[in-house]
Design a protein around this motif. Structure first.
Motif, mmCIF file in Angstrom:
data_model
loop_
_atom_site.group_PDB
_atom_site.id
_atom_site.type_symbol
_atom_site.label_atom_id
_atom_site.label_comp_id
_atom_site.label_asym_id
_atom_site.label_seq_id
_atom_site.Cartn_x
_atom_site.Cartn_y
_atom_site.Cartn_z
ATOM 1 N N THR A 55 0.906 -1.295 -1.200
ATOM 2 C CA THR A 55 0.190 -0.455 -0.379
ATOM 3 C C THR A 55 0.706 1.388 -0.410
ATOM 4 O O THR A 55 0.641 2.315 -0.299
ATOM 5 N N THR A 56 1.813 1.065 0.478
ATOM 6 C CA THR A 56 3.107 2.531 0.483
ATOM 7 C C THR A 56 4.406 1.408 -0.052
ATOM 8 O O THR A 56 4.968 0.330 0.740
ATOM 9 N N LEU A 57 5.355 2.274 -0.682
ATOM 10 C CA LEU A 57 6.497 1.757 -1.094
ATOM 11 C C LEU A 57 7.316 3.149 -0.542
ATOM 12 O O LEU A 57 6.966 4.310 -0.658
ATOM 13 N N ILE A 58 8.332 2.828 0.406
ATOM 14 C CA ILE A 58 9.340 3.947 0.294
ATOM 15 C C ILE A 58 10.866 3.685 0.034
ATOM 16 O O ILE A 58 10.944 2.289 0.331
ATOM 17 N N LEU A 85 14.879 7.456 -9.587
ATOM 18 C CA LEU A 85 13.273 7.742 -8.721
ATOM 19 C C LEU A 85 12.002 7.758 -9.818
ATOM 20 O O LEU A 85 10.910 7.676 -9.061
ATOM 21 N N GLU A 86 11.949 8.456 -11.034
ATOM 22 C CA GLU A 86 11.182 8.414 -11.999
ATOM 23 C C GLU A 86 10.493 6.859 -11.797
ATOM 24 O O GLU A 86 9.514 6.957 -12.405
ATOM 25 N N ARG A 87 10.997 5.963 -12.564
ATOM 26 C CA ARG A 87 11.118 4.310 -12.011
ATOM 27 C C ARG A 87 10.524 3.698 -10.808
ATOM 28 O O ARG A 87 9.502 3.173 -10.829
ATOM 29 N N PHE A 88 10.497 4.384 -10.014
ATOM 30 C CA PHE A 88 9.804 3.997 -8.365
ATOM 31 C C PHE A 88 8.613 4.549 -8.227
ATOM 32 O O PHE A 88 7.503 3.915 -8.541
ATOM 33 N N VAL A 89 8.233 6.151 -8.449
ATOM 34 C CA VAL A 89 7.098 6.332 -8.800
ATOM 35 C C VAL A 89 6.217 5.701 -9.870
ATOM 36 O O VAL A 89 4.780 6.015 -9.622
ATOM 37 N N ASN A 90 7.041 5.931 -10.592
ATOM 38 C CA ASN A 90 5.757 5.577 -11.565
ATOM 39 C C ASN A 90 5.472 4.089 -11.451
ATOM 40 O O ASN A 90 4.151 2.927 -12.034
ATOM 41 N N ARG A 97 -3.382 3.349 -6.475
ATOM 42 C CA ARG A 97 -3.690 3.804 -4.998
ATOM 43 C C ARG A 97 -2.468 4.016 -4.399
ATOM 44 O O ARG A 97 -2.741 3.557 -2.916
ATOM 45 N N LEU A 98 -1.309 3.250 -4.123
ATOM 46 C CA LEU A 98 -0.237 3.348 -3.820
ATOM 47 C C LEU A 98 0.475 4.340 -3.380
ATOM 48 O O LEU A 98 -0.350 5.470 -4.377
ATOM 49 N N LYS A 99 0.951 4.435 -2.121
ATOM 50 C CA LYS A 99 1.739 5.420 -2.445
ATOM 51 C C LYS A 99 3.397 6.220 -2.086
ATOM 52 O O LYS A 99 3.444 4.037 -1.702
ATOM 53 N N VAL A 100 3.940 6.377 -2.563
ATOM 54 C CA VAL A 100 5.711 7.168 -2.449
ATOM 55 C C VAL A 100 5.699 7.112 -1.949
ATOM 56 O O VAL A 100 5.627 8.686 -1.758
ATOM 57 N N LEU A 101 7.080 7.673 -0.773
ATOM 58 C CA LEU A 101 7.340 8.260 0.054
ATOM 59 C C LEU A 101 8.691 8.237 -0.341
ATOM 60 O O LEU A 101 9.257 7.273 -1.177
ATOM 61 N N ILE A 102 9.584 8.924 0.138
ATOM 62 C CA ILE A 102 11.666 8.834 0.120
ATOM 63 C C ILE A 102 11.836 8.837 1.457
ATOM 64 O O ILE A 102 11.144 9.974 2.397
ATOM 65 N N ALA A 103 12.479 8.561 1.443
ATOM 66 C CA ALA A 103 13.477 8.672 3.214
ATOM 67 C C ALA A 103 14.706 9.648 3.145
ATOM 68 O O ALA A 103 14.960 9.342 2.608
#
Length: 136
Positions: A55-58, A85-90, A97-103
């Motif tokens: 549901t969330t990717l960091i 980063l672009e590939r991750f957000v894509n 419904r996926l939430k993407v975050l950066i730590a």
């Protein structure tokens, strides 16, 4: 390959553990961006992530410039030039419904510069403004 399979099985087990009880269960997945540099079967790339399990990717990590107190990339070659980063957000295209975050931070970043940034309203504002710009 064994590491990837074990990781995906662990994620699947976590994802499936709450399916019968609730469709609102959070499953947070974490990508250590440096995993792409591991040799052999330990290598793990963004394309190895199954975003339907999360549901969330960091994405880890961004860093902090200790002079300007602004967010910075720790690996610009990978993060930007190789479009990590672009590939991750894509991955959101595979799971809208996926939430993407950066730590931000990490072991090699230490804590001293973060403590210094937090000490004054002005340096906190610099950080906050840069974090907003970074995300946009």
């Amino acid at each position: 390959m064994v590491g990837k399979v074990a990781f995906l099985l662990a994620l699947a087990a976590i994802a499936l553990s709450g399916v019968a009880n609730s469709h609102e269960q959070e499953v947070v997945c974490y990508l250590a961006s440096w995993a792409v540099y591991r040799p052999g079967m330990g290598k793990f790339n963004i394309e190895d992530i199954d975003p339907s399990l999360c549901t969330t990717l960091i994405y880890s990590f961004a860093g902090l410039n200790e002079t300007t107190y602004t967010m910075m990339l720790l690996d610009p070659e990978y993060d930007v030039n190789k479009r990590a980063l672009e590939r991750f957000v894509n991955l959101k295209s595979l799971n809208p419904r996926l939430k993407v975050l950066i730590a931000i931070g990490g072991w090699t970043e230490g804590s001293t510069k973060y403590s210094a940034m937090a000490m004054s309203r002005a340096s906190r504002k610099k950080f906050i403004d840069s974090a907003i710009a970074f995300i946009q």
